[in-house]
Design a protein around this motif. Sequence first.
Motif, short mmCIF file in Angstrom:
data_model
loop_
_atom_site.label_atom_id
_atom_site.label_comp_id
_atom_site.label_asym_id
_atom_site.label_seq_id
_atom_site.Cartn_x
_atom_site.Cartn_y
_atom_site.Cartn_z
N SER A 33 0.87 -1.18 0.00
CA SER A 33 0.00 0.00 0.00
C SER A 33 0.91 1.24 0.00
O SER A 33 1.80 1.35 0.85
N THR A 34 0.67 2.14 -0.93
CA THR A 34 1.50 3.36 -0.96
C THR A 34 1.26 4.20 0.30
O THR A 34 2.14 4.94 0.72
N ASN A 35 0.07 4.08 0.93
CA ASN A 35 -0.14 4.83 2.18
C ASN A 35 0.81 4.33 3.27
O ASN A 35 1.34 5.12 4.04
N GLN A 57 -0.76 -2.42 -6.37
CA GLN A 57 -0.69 -2.63 -4.92
C GLN A 57 -1.26 -4.02 -4.60
O GLN A 57 -2.25 -4.45 -5.18
N GLY A 60 -4.07 -2.65 -1.44
CA GLY A 60 -4.56 -1.27 -1.51
C GLY A 60 -5.72 -1.12 -0.54
O GLY A 60 -6.60 -1.99 -0.46
N ARG A 61 -5.71 -0.01 0.21
CA ARG A 61 -6.69 0.19 1.27
C ARG A 61 -7.68 1.28 0.90
O ARG A 61 -7.29 2.33 0.42
N GLY A 62 -8.97 1.03 1.14
CA GLY A 62 -9.97 2.07 1.00
C GLY A 62 -10.41 2.53 2.37
O GLY A 62 -9.89 2.07 3.39
N SER A 63 -11.39 3.43 2.40
CA SER A 63 -11.91 3.88 3.70
C SER A 63 -12.78 2.78 4.30
O SER A 63 -13.20 1.86 3.59
N TRP A 68 -8.84 -1.65 -1.96
CA TRP A 68 -8.83 -0.85 -3.19
C TRP A 68 -8.18 -1.70 -4.27
O TRP A 68 -6.98 -1.97 -4.21
N LYS A 127 -17.76 5.59 -9.71
CA LYS A 127 -16.60 6.08 -8.96
C LYS A 127 -15.35 6.05 -9.83
O LYS A 127 -14.98 4.99 -10.34
N GLY A 130 -10.86 7.56 -5.39
CA GLY A 130 -11.11 7.53 -3.95
C GLY A 130 -9.92 8.15 -3.23
O GLY A 130 -8.79 8.12 -3.72
N ILE A 149 -4.41 8.59 -2.84
CA ILE A 149 -5.37 8.78 -3.94
C ILE A 149 -5.28 7.61 -4.91
O ILE A 149 -4.18 7.23 -5.35
C1 BTN Z 1 -11.77 5.00 -0.82
O1 BTN Z 1 -12.45 5.42 -1.76
O2 BTN Z 1 -12.25 4.22 0.00
C2 BTN Z 1 -10.34 5.44 -0.68
C3 BTN Z 1 -9.43 4.71 -1.64
C4 BTN Z 1 -7.98 5.14 -1.55
C5 BTN Z 1 -7.09 4.28 -2.41
C6 BTN Z 1 -5.69 4.82 -2.48
S1 BTN Z 1 -4.72 3.99 -3.71
C7 BTN Z 1 -3.28 4.77 -3.12
C8 BTN Z 1 -3.38 4.77 -1.60
N1 BTN Z 1 -2.86 3.53 -1.06
C9 BTN Z 1 -3.81 2.82 -0.46
O3 BTN Z 1 -3.65 1.71 0.09
N2 BTN Z 1 -4.99 3.47 -0.52
C10 BTN Z 1 -4.86 4.74 -1.21
#
Ligand code: BTN
Length: 258
Positions: A33-35, A57, A60-63, A68, A127, A130, A149
């Motif tokens: 995850s880039t976060n 990723q 990848g994580r969303g809210s 993601w 969408k 995110g 993002i």
């Molecule tokens: C959402 O809509 O729930 C938020 C999504 C965010 C996704 C981005 S992709 C880059 C960054 N790294 C992650 O793991 N999540 C965010």
Amino acid sequence: MSRLDLPDLHGLGERLRTTHYGRSLELRALTDSTNDDARSAAREGAPRGHVVVADAQRRGRGSQGRTWDSPAGSDLYLSIVERLALPLDRLAPLTLAVGVGVAQTVEAARLDTRVKWPNDVWVEGRKIAGILVETSASENRSGPLVIGIGLGVNRVEWPAELEPIATSIRRESGRTQERVAILAALLANVESWVNRYADDGIAPILEALEPRLALRGSRVRCGDVIGVLSGLSPSGAICLETERGTLELLSGTLRPLE
Ligand code: BTN
């Protein structure tokens, strides 16, 4: 700190129009995850505006604990280290400021774009992006912020469950996009709106959101509350007209009911 694995993003340096965002850069072919990467970089002292971009990723994580979907070769997944020290009660509108910057970037492809409060960007009810802002807090002030993002750029195929609800600039415009150009524009727009929020507060953000707010006038559910979305409050909360009167909600996920 730079791993140049993504040939189509190598020209970013010449295209950057930012003061801080992307001036320190980490490109990765694949990461969890880039976060997470940006948070580690921030802990190790990365400067304001340090950006981690990945081609794909694994996690990848969303809210709200969602994942993601982040396949390689088509979209943008990036996280920005932001070092504004905001009181925690000024943190939520930052996501709205980022949303305006993302929406502007998509609009440059001549697409009619909406911000679905609080952290989605939509085109034609689907969408396209995110936003996930994360921070560690101490004594009521945010620590370093990570602005994540995910933006659909050239994707044309999705898993069955995402196919009806997700989209990309290419899908909507019919034109293949240059990822590096979109990334450069995105960083400039997001930096500019985050600066605007830091300097001038929420008023200009709400003004920019006003014509772009998704689902205005629609019946929606947010958690246990059902009502008609009438707009945003002066603090950036969502206003729902319910049987109990107007309710202002500070967080949650909006779901259209009709
Ligand atoms: C959402 O809509 O729930 C938020 C999504 C965010 C996704 C981005 S992709 C880059 C960054 N790294 C992650 O793991 N999540 C965010």
